[in-house]
Write an enzyme that holds these catalytic residues in place. Structure first.
Site, PDB file in Angstrom:
ATOM      1  N   CYS C 151       0.965  -1.224   0.382  1.00 40.94           N
ATOM      2  CA  CYS C 151       0.418   0.118   0.176  1.00 40.94           C
ATOM      3  C   CYS C 151       1.040   1.443   0.168  1.00 40.94           C
ATOM      4  O   CYS C 151       0.260   1.965  -0.860  1.00 40.94           O
ATOM      5  CB  CYS C 151      -0.970   0.027   1.535  1.00 40.94           C
ATOM      6  SG  CYS C 151      -0.423  -0.459   2.939  1.00 40.94           S
ATOM      7  N   HIS C 243      -2.983   6.314   2.965  1.00 40.44           N
ATOM      8  CA  HIS C 243      -1.326   6.383   3.619  1.00 40.44           C
ATOM      9  C   HIS C 243      -1.219   7.695   2.889  1.00 40.44           C
ATOM     10  O   HIS C 243      -1.056   8.532   2.112  1.00 40.44           O
ATOM     11  CB  HIS C 243      -0.905   5.895   3.098  1.00 40.44           C
ATOM     12  CG  HIS C 243      -0.641   4.276   3.600  1.00 40.44           C
ATOM     13  ND1 HIS C 243      -1.853   4.180   5.489  1.00 40.44           N
ATOM     14  CD2 HIS C 243      -0.545   3.447   3.025  1.00 40.44           C
ATOM     15  CE1 HIS C 243      -1.445   3.111   5.195  1.00 40.44           C
ATOM     16  NE2 HIS C 243      -1.174   2.209   4.089  1.00 40.44           N
TER      17      HIS C 243
END
EC number: 1.2.1.11
Lengths: 345, 345, 345, 345
Positions: C151, C243
């Site tokens: 990710c 993120h």
């Protein structure tokens, strides 16, 4: 006074670490042994415990070798054991330690409501400790088992005890409990960020039953439970330490806010090493107490109260205590100090 | 149905932005005018409002020029105004708009308890809206002023209304309110991170008085307040949206948990555009409702309830609603829809 | 197009639940089977998965019986499997599924750097998918194994790919990763409240090596790694999803902020069902992107970038992606769509 | 040593309260006067300051009457003033205090880069203090003005100074700054819960320019700026105190992780009252330092570093300091101690 050699059962967990933080500098106690699960036995405490407390791990304790949680693994010259075992383990092993002659001051939830086990907050029901004579008689133990209540119960009961002279009849209480009460891995971040958990398994029952025992009267043979009707709603909120509780106390006699505050302020503390000067710190400012600002009142051993106002049949207020100090590790240590003071070993 | 041209008074604040989020795609309403403080007047809405909602600012609304909050600045072909003014401003200016012929659906806290102002949750006390006839008679207004209750009151009252057939007598409620209830700058991060604020000024009184009006009966001339005794303790917790409340309802008739859940599930919704299919979503799982997981039930317009259990004289449960949707902007829009449906302009 | 019958390996975890959230309404896929650990096998999915996603568990999926993670337990008419197994499990069992003829689109970190396994972000290195011919030749598989990157890598690589025409040479990147990236129990609340964790095991190496493979060139036989020098510092912050990364890209050719923004805006998306209209959403406002406000850009499948400014030898900027959508479940689904489109089964 | 009578300019803000927390028990300083904005002048400090620090407001300070921020309002027997004024106010009023003969140790950001104003971290560039002679010559002041750097700069510069003997050439740094750095009302809870703010106005420029001055050399007449190229990306995260920074330092000479750690550990502290024993506390555990666990190292006056590893042209590491202690109030107090020690009044 010469110091008492003590041990910690279940030393690697969250409450176990707090116990060590309190016991290491304690003038009356000397840490002689630490136990944990079989996985940890044989390792140094530094290695076995993933230390997560803001103050550094004490060097001398860090080097101790962790033992199995077994009476045979505890040196004979240890008198007092503090237990922060998971309750399922405590239930299984604590009696064995008592039978082997150790006095156990336990934070584990097992056996708290047993007829012959004192459930004690020293400033509230010191006299219940004499139930240990009954316990020893019945069980044939050289040792003894004393319990402190659940953290959410401890936060509230000193204030209720202060109001009991007005004829305490009914209590409603909603808790906003910190995550440390569930241990290090107890509440995941995905559960609690931007959230509140409206349920903590078993917690409401503990508050409802333990309160009646703590406020009960001891007649030399057994505890007569107080008949107060407690209804508790327990919630977990995103705070680290400090359980805040919104409480309503109904009393049979008229009770003003001023009388309630005075009664709380006058609640006597004790002269034990860990006793705070002021058992209940009462705030006039309705914005207090707050968990982050006030959890360390009285070194984390006082209860804070505030927002006291009259209702139609009693008073409403907030109370707060540091859940791993006054509500767990500190509670066990305080019971240990009382056991020493009263000469139970 | 042709759409109603509407305006938003106090359009730049937190509730004002939510109103625009709801009104822009609304099939019955067309946003025709936006007002704000003199500082913002003359700017485009895009410039005046610091848009902070997850969905993008609607392009057509963004280009509207913000007007002063003054009846003269509102076009004559606007019929309905939604007000999310600060209460001190609302108190000063709302009557002028009503006198000038506008119907005002207001979320501001001023005048909620005034004798001739309906305080309305459509699904709970639709009939109170007829108090507007009294209002118009007394004040000589062509317009009208309708209020929705405070967000913490709205969260609880639908559940209390559902239980009222059992003879609701006493309510204890502790709230755990989200920061958005205080507006964008209302709660600083230094106040609330790792913390709970045990006091929200004026909030407890609002819950205690507004509930009695909402549950009161209207006899065609005035509202007879319900005699339920509400004791509220209001807390702010670190959640973004969704007020969770721990409530105890005492009733004069016997009430089981099952009966309480059935009554809540059976509480009827309405057929308005913003009405949820299910007014009260009842969870069997005691771990629900949770603010983050459940604040959007019914598109943010349902109330969620759970943890229902019997106490000695009633039931205990948790309830939850999205405080800026069902509890504020959505509440005003719903009242606006009802005003249209009932032909009040 | 008739829909493809698919399965999810490791369906009960955080990414598994997101996969189901995406696959259930997907027009091209039909969920035919779910697998999990032996503990869960035999239970209904409702029972086995503790569903924690904001949208309700799909009813039809909830009733599916969870199977063991074993090729024999998967129906023959299933063509495509999405894998969100723990990497240690993936390493052990994924090859068996490929050998048994299934095409596996996997989010697990095992085998991502294997020479004959395509590591694919469709919009970035679509052509790498042809490595599957090499894979089938070498391994004798009827099935196939395709991986999506980590990710934190996915968040950054589309922006780097956009800048590569300027001669990308060096990247410094500091991540601020959301807790959902670690799974439901991955980060405890006691670790992360009022805190940042400055280390995520193995994460920095993944960003440094995966980036070189993703930006590498495929010559029909093997992937020639890009020689970009990536230095990553990975941090966990108290956000739920999204993120955010602070990046510096150095290039051999002169690069202005305007050129960088234009290159990012011009990065082409694809015409797959889950592709966003705009692959990289570039913000002029230096205060954006923010995790909570912008993680859902492009339905959670775009990358957001902002704060672009020139440095002495390239540009500095922030980038953001939804870590469990674009960064995990959505990435696997997108790879699955590409596998269908390109006719790999 | 007799104690120095001191005052605090801007005593009611977040840094002002920290200054009082540090100065009240300080053995060398005696708080003689407090100033604030005209709104607060004439009130007791208890009344004017909304005290928000965990330790109680000192009783004697609480009773002081707050003065206007004006040289005429400061008693003549006060020698040293600590300034935590907003920079726009500091710019306007600080010179007047210096002209009136007061020595001012200021945390305000104005004039930090002025040619004749020392910008000082005592352990890093003690010798820059002699620039005060130039300042007095040029400005004809009896007093003096000394600045400490911005909190985010202070966190990083001690580690860079330690590495400078290896020929520091380039620095990349991404900050994760606590909300207290913005003052009590600086960051609203709605902005930061479940979020990161990727921009702090002016902060990146401060880090880039202040670092060059701090690491510059003083030849007796002027500061020659260091030619290090600093690229900073500043982020706000949901922590209360403690700025964590991910840094990369490139050096012209070869630098191993071990050499970097040794250089940091060997960085000398001073013998001032507020100096920590160890200027830089270096952790081997890559999971440290963490803001909550480590912000109080060295009583909040050390810098913590960890995660040191080699990159292709230098080292990567994390550093952390308490932003309102070492990064603001403590920095000013330390400069004040140095001014006393060096006999500047």
């Amino acid at each position: 006074m010469s110091s008492t050699r003590v041990g910690v059962l279940g030393a690697t967990g969250a409450v176990g670490q707090r116990l060590i933080q309190l016991l290491d500098p304690h003038p009356e106690f000397e840490i002689a042994t630490l136990t944990a699960s079989d996985d940890s036995a044989g390792k140094s405490y530094r290695e076995a415990a993933k230390w997560r407390i803001e103050t550094p791990i004490p060097d001398d304790v860090a080097e101790l070798v962790v033992e199995r949680t077994d009476p045979d693994a505890v040196p004979d010259d240890v008198d007092l054991l503090f237990s922060s075992l998971p309750s399922s383990v405590g239930e299984r092993v604590e009696p064995g330690f008592c039978e082997a002659g150790y006095v156990v001051s336990s934070n584990s939830s097992n056996a708290r409501m047993a007829d012959d086990v004192p459930l004690t907050i020293p400033e509230v029901n010191h006299d219940h400790l004499d139930l240990l004579e009954v316990q020893r008689d019945e069980r044939g133990w050289d040792g003894a088992l004393v319990k402190n209540p659940n953290c959410s119960t401890i936060t509230m009961v000193p204030t209720l005890a202060a109001l009991d002279s007005f004829g305490l009849s009914t209590v409603h209480v909603a808790t906003m409990q910190a995550v440390s009460g569930a241990g290090y891995a107890g509440v995941s971040s995905m559960e609690i960020l931007d959230n509140v958990l409206p349920h903590i398994g078993g917690e409401e029952e503990k508050m409802e039953t333990e309160t009646r025992k703590l406020l009960g009267s001891f007649d030399g043979a057994e505890i007569d439970l107080h008949d107060v009707d407690v209804a508790a709603s327990c919630n977990r909120v995103p705070t680290l330490d400090g359980h805040l509780e919104s409480a309503w106390a109904e009393t049979s006699e008229a009770l003003t806010a001023d009388n309630a505050m005075a009664a709380m302020r006058d609640a006597p503390s004790l002269d034990l090493h860990s006793s705070p000067d002021q058992l209940i710190e009462v705030f006039e400012d309705p914005n207090r107490p707050q968990p982050r600002l006030d959890r360390m009142v009285g070194g984390g051993m006082s209860v804070a109260a505030g927002g006291v106002r009259e209702t139609s049949d009693g008073v409403q207020y907030n109370c707060l205590a540091h859940n791993t100090l006054r509500g767990a590790a500190g509670a066990s240590v305080l019971n240990g100090e009382l056991l020493v003071e009263d000469g139970w070993f």
